[in-house]
Design a protein around this motif. Structure first.
Motif, PDB file in Angstrom:
ATOM      1  N   THR A  51      -7.953 113.104  20.249  1.00  0.00           N
ATOM      2  CA  THR A  51      -6.803 112.472  20.920  1.00  0.00           C
ATOM      3  C   THR A  51      -6.744 110.759  20.975  1.00  0.00           C
ATOM      4  O   THR A  51      -5.787 110.298  20.943  1.00  0.00           O
ATOM      5  N   VAL A  52      -8.027 110.553  21.495  1.00  0.00           N
ATOM      6  CA  VAL A  52      -7.969 109.042  21.608  1.00  0.00           C
ATOM      7  C   VAL A  52      -7.896 108.544  19.846  1.00  0.00           C
ATOM      8  O   VAL A  52      -7.398 107.320  19.810  1.00  0.00           O
ATOM      9  N   GLN A  53      -8.430 109.082  19.019  1.00  0.00           N
ATOM     10  CA  GLN A  53      -8.300 108.552  17.737  1.00  0.00           C
ATOM     11  C   GLN A  53      -6.870 108.573  17.227  1.00  0.00           C
ATOM     12  O   GLN A  53      -6.359 107.397  16.589  1.00  0.00           O
ATOM     13  N   LEU A  54      -6.154 109.670  17.700  1.00  0.00           N
ATOM     14  CA  LEU A  54      -4.728 109.489  17.176  1.00  0.00           C
ATOM     15  C   LEU A  54      -4.201 108.388  18.005  1.00  0.00           C
ATOM     16  O   LEU A  54      -2.988 107.746  17.514  1.00  0.00           O
ATOM     17  N   ARG A  55      -4.301 108.165  19.224  1.00  0.00           N
ATOM     18  CA  ARG A  55      -3.524 107.145  20.134  1.00  0.00           C
ATOM     19  C   ARG A  55      -3.901 105.974  19.217  1.00  0.00           C
ATOM     20  O   ARG A  55      -3.125 104.823  19.496  1.00  0.00           O
ATOM     21  N   ARG A  56      -5.274 105.599  19.241  1.00  0.00           N
ATOM     22  CA  ARG A  56      -5.794 104.378  18.680  1.00  0.00           C
ATOM     23  C   ARG A  56      -5.025 104.182  17.251  1.00  0.00           C
ATOM     24  O   ARG A  56      -4.645 102.864  16.823  1.00  0.00           O
ATOM     25  N   GLN A  57      -4.966 105.173  16.452  1.00  0.00           N
ATOM     26  CA  GLN A  57      -4.338 104.901  15.141  1.00  0.00           C
ATOM     27  C   GLN A  57      -2.860 104.772  15.409  1.00  0.00           C
ATOM     28  O   GLN A  57      -2.602 103.590  14.546  1.00  0.00           O
ATOM     29  N   LEU A  58      -1.962 105.175  16.251  1.00  0.00           N
ATOM     30  CA  LEU A  58      -0.477 104.606  16.223  1.00  0.00           C
ATOM     31  C   LEU A  58      -0.416 103.449  17.101  1.00  0.00           C
ATOM     32  O   LEU A  58       0.152 102.584  16.386  1.00  0.00           O
ATOM     33  N   GLN A  59      -1.568 102.962  17.803  1.00  0.00           N
ATOM     34  CA  GLN A  59      -1.500 101.780  18.508  1.00  0.00           C
ATOM     35  C   GLN A  59      -1.843 100.478  17.313  1.00  0.00           C
ATOM     36  O   GLN A  59      -1.336  99.584  17.213  1.00  0.00           O
ATOM     37  N   GLN A  60      -2.844 100.978  16.558  1.00  0.00           N
ATOM     38  CA  GLN A  60      -3.234  99.989  15.541  1.00  0.00           C
ATOM     39  C   GLN A  60      -2.179  99.936  14.423  1.00  0.00           C
ATOM     40  O   GLN A  60      -2.026  98.673  13.965  1.00  0.00           O
ATOM     41  N   ARG A  61      -1.421 101.087  14.173  1.00  0.00           N
ATOM     42  CA  ARG A  61      -0.209 100.779  13.169  1.00  0.00           C
ATOM     43  C   ARG A  61       0.797  99.927  13.801  1.00  0.00           C
ATOM     44  O   ARG A  61       1.312  99.126  13.015  1.00  0.00           O
ATOM     45  N   LEU A  62       1.204 100.152  15.250  1.00  0.00           N
ATOM     46  CA  LEU A  62       2.274  99.242  15.773  1.00  0.00           C
ATOM     47  C   LEU A  62       1.698  97.789  15.775  1.00  0.00           C
ATOM     48  O   LEU A  62       2.569  96.849  15.547  1.00  0.00           O
ATOM     49  N   GLU A  63       0.488  97.524  15.951  1.00  0.00           N
ATOM     50  CA  GLU A  63      -0.299  96.232  16.125  1.00  0.00           C
ATOM     51  C   GLU A  63      -0.165  95.585  14.887  1.00  0.00           C
ATOM     52  O   GLU A  63      -0.015  94.457  14.705  1.00  0.00           O
ATOM     53  N   ARG A  64      -0.557  96.460  13.870  1.00  0.00           N
ATOM     54  CA  ARG A  64      -0.638  95.779  12.394  1.00  0.00           C
ATOM     55  C   ARG A  64       0.741  95.410  11.952  1.00  0.00           C
ATOM     56  O   ARG A  64       0.775  94.253  11.433  1.00  0.00           O
ATOM     57  N   GLU A  65       1.810  96.287  12.139  1.00  0.00           N
ATOM     58  CA  GLU A  65       3.328  95.616  11.849  1.00  0.00           C
ATOM     59  C   GLU A  65       3.608  94.496  12.747  1.00  0.00           C
ATOM     60  O   GLU A  65       4.296  93.717  12.162  1.00  0.00           O
ATOM     61  N   ARG A  66       3.161  94.359  13.749  1.00  0.00           N
ATOM     62  CA  ARG A  66       3.399  93.318  14.713  1.00  0.00           C
ATOM     63  C   ARG A  66       2.643  91.951  14.298  1.00  0.00           C
ATOM     64  O   ARG A  66       3.373  90.779  14.015  1.00  0.00           O
ATOM     65  N   LEU A  67       1.344  92.145  13.734  1.00  0.00           N
ATOM     66  CA  LEU A  67       0.551  90.951  13.580  1.00  0.00           C
ATOM     67  C   LEU A  67       1.213  90.786  12.081  1.00  0.00           C
ATOM     68  O   LEU A  67       1.157  89.346  11.747  1.00  0.00           O
ATOM     69  N   ILE A  68       1.457  91.438  11.276  1.00  0.00           N
ATOM     70  CA  ILE A  68       2.083  91.174   9.742  1.00  0.00           C
ATOM     71  C   ILE A  68       3.503  90.482   9.868  1.00  0.00           C
ATOM     72  O   ILE A  68       3.610  89.239   9.185  1.00  0.00           O
TER      73      ILE A  68
END
Length: 597
Positions: free
Chosen positions: A141-158
């Motif tokens: 569960t935590v891995q899935l949430r982190r992956q989603l948060q990282q993807r959103l954060e990656r798009e924000r950072l780019i």
């Protein structure tokens, strides 16, 4: 059946690190024994008897999961969760912590879950299978949430880096923003941009480093392992990903260099400018070895491309600025410098212009070629006609204000190209002065940014689509006249609507986080097979007529029509089951399976 540790390692099972914070040696030994019997994973353990000691191990090693005794000699579970949340870069929903206590207490369980714990176990009820399932579920569960948060954060950072490219051509500001945001995103100890020289030596152009680690800025280094062949592989796009520098996979000379820099794991991506190797974007993890994730590697690769674009733009801008500074310096020799300026400006790929006190005085060949006109048409102030009608007023106002204030000019607008297409442009202009300080006008450059604008628009559209889809799901759950719910792979209620809560005679809050068997124990033996069939086959079940009772009307048999649909995650793996039910129109007194959709 269990396997010896050496045999399990030979099977290449996935490795996990578990932190156990409990002042009872017997309980810690029990948890270790239960988890080591898991056939699917190998475990290494970190142990602490005190809460403060556990927090230090959490900060240093970032384990996959934590088994936390609620009552510790120095901290209680809520204090530990508060400290862990403060140290986490992912937020409370991503803390892989399971709280364990000597006796059940619903109030404590609710407080712990709200504070960030993923689950709550009572020691006397812990079984081997239950502990393994709980730990696996929490980690996944935590891995899935982190992956989603990282993807959103990656798009924000780019998007942020792309916006920085539009707003500034100052290379140092762009590089500093990049290393700072990348270190925050990766939660690593050091990020840096390493500028390479042709002979293999280089220096650190800029860096972001965490507290307690050595700063390397402006330091020169020679890597004896960085041969011409290795540099060529970097130029071809080589990405090096080292989870542990001491695992024997890299040359001893390189291990010695990284050890001096306090590095335990590193990730290196090349930065190319015009297909030439300009430098390296590097992430260092110093506290401990680290397995770099594909999402993190993809982020650095995308940002290295953005940096390559920034380098090219900054170089062109710097060329123009250098020539403009030279022109200002030799103002008294205007005739000679004007010829030199024209030659240089005409060779530049960007649109260069010079405005005086009475209007446009000069544009380069690239400017005329873009518009497809003769120079006279621009010099006579007819350039306004090439602006998009919707942009004319704002663009003219921005320039007139900069002219009045005798200051830097910047604007974005649509300019009509010679083929009739309007292209988004960014125009930057510096004020010109005589040696005595008298204002002469502006000199500047205009660059096509249409592709960058389109990238911004696409990102905004994707974000709007996601928001709309989420709103539609919320509306369906709120207004559907049938019972709806979603159960995860452990058959826990994750979501349901009001209609289903009324059918079951239990509030929505009493469903969430509990298993089907916990909510409806009398029906579990008959209902679970339907869900497990969908989980195992990945195939839906349609219009299944079922009969049973619910706490809403105990003892009264009722008939429903139900359907079950598998829900898949990003990896196409079935992550749970969505189902609906409504009262059957063909109710029969025959026996069937129970219901709880």
């Amino acid at each position: 059946m269990t396997f010896p540790e050496s045999h399990r390692l030979a099977m290449n099972l996935a490795a996990r690190t578990i932190l156990i914070v409990d002042d009872s040696p017997e309980d810690r030994e029990l948890y270790r024994r239960y988890l080591r019997r898991d056939r699917d994973y190998t475990y290494s353990f970190l142990e602490a008897e005190l809460g403060q000691e556990g927090l230090e191990l959490w900060q240093q090693h970032r384990p996959d999961a934590v088994l936390l005794d609620y009552c510790l000699p120095d901290l209680d579970g809520m204090e530990f969760l508060a400290h862990a949340q403060a140290q986490s870069s992912f937020g409370p929903a991503c803390l892989p912590i399971v709280v364990v206590t000597g006796q059940g207490n619903e109030a404590i369980a609710v407080r712990a879950m709200k504070a960030g714990a993923q689950d709550y176990l009572v020691k006397k009820h812990i079984t081997q299978q239950g502990l393994q399932l709980t730990v696996n579920r929490v980690i996944e569960t935590v891995q899935l949430r982190r992956q989603l948060q990282q993807r959103l954060e990656r798009e924000r950072l780019i998007a942020q880096i792309a916006q920085k490219l539009h707003q500034s051509l100052e290379l140092q500001a762009i590089l500093q923003t990049t290393v700072t945001e990348v270190r925050r995103f990766l939660s690593c100890d050091r990020t840096l941009v390493f500028r390479l020289e042709p002979d293999g030596q280089g220096f650190i152009e800029t860096e972001s480093v965490g507290a307690g680690w050595t700063a390397l800025l402006s330091t020169s280094y020679y890597d004896p392992c960085l041969s011409k062949d290795y540099l060529e592989r970097f130029r071809e796009g080589l990405v090096t990903n080292k989870a542990n520098i001491d695992d024997g996979s890299i040359a001893p000379c390189y291990v010695d260099l990284l050890t001096k820099l306090e590095v335990k794991a590193n990730l290196v991506v090349p930065i190319l400018q015009n297909q030439q190797l300009w430098g390296l974007l590097i992430a260092h993890h110093c506290a401990a070895p680290r397995q770099w994730q594909p999402l993190e590697i993809e982020l650095l690769q995308e940002l290295s491309i953005q940096l390559g674009i920034a380098l090219q733009q900054a170089e062109l801008y710097q060329q123009a600025q250098t020539e403009l500074t030279e022109r200002r310096r030799v103002e008294n020799a205007l005739r000679e410098s004007e010829g030199r300026f024209r030659v240089l400006a005409d060779s530049a790929p960007v649109l260069i212009w010079v405005n005086g006190l009475s209007g446009c005085e000069f544009v380069n060949r690239a400017y005329l070629s873009f518009l497809g006109v003769e120079e006279l048409a621009v010099l006579q102030d007819n350039w306004v006609q090439f602006l998009h009608p919707d942009d004319r007023a704002d663009s003219l106002k921005a320039y007139q204000e900069a002219f009045r204030r005798q200051e830097f000019f910047q604007a974005q607008f649509r300019f009509r190209r010679r083929d009739g297409e309007y292209r988004w442009m960014q125009s930057l202009g510096e004020p010109r002065f005589t040696a005595k300080g008298d204002f002469l006008g502006h000199v500047g450059s205009t660059q096509d940014i249409t592709d960058l604008k389109q990238a911004e628009l696409t990102l905004q559209q994707n974000q709007a689509t996601i928001a709309q889809q989420l709103a539609q799901i919320e509306a369906i759950y709120a207004t559907a006249p049938v019972g709806l719910c979603f159960l995860d792979r452990e058959l826990r209620f994750v979501r349901l609507n009001r209609v289903l809560a009324e059918i079951n005679g239990i509030s929505i809050e009493e469903h969430l986080g509990r298993t089907l068997r916990e909510v409806l124990p009398e029906l579990a033996d008959r209902i679970e097979p339907l869900y497990r069939q969908v989980l195992e086959t990945g195939q839906p079940l349609f219009n299944v007529e079922v009969q049973g009772t619910t706490p809403a009307q105990p003892g009264r048999l009722r008939d429903w029509l139900t359907s079950y649909y598998p829900q898949r995650g990003l990896d196409n793996r079935v992550m749970g089951v969505t189902s609906w039910c409504r009262k059957s129109r063909n109710a029969k007194p025959a026996k069937r399976n129970g219901v709880a959709c």
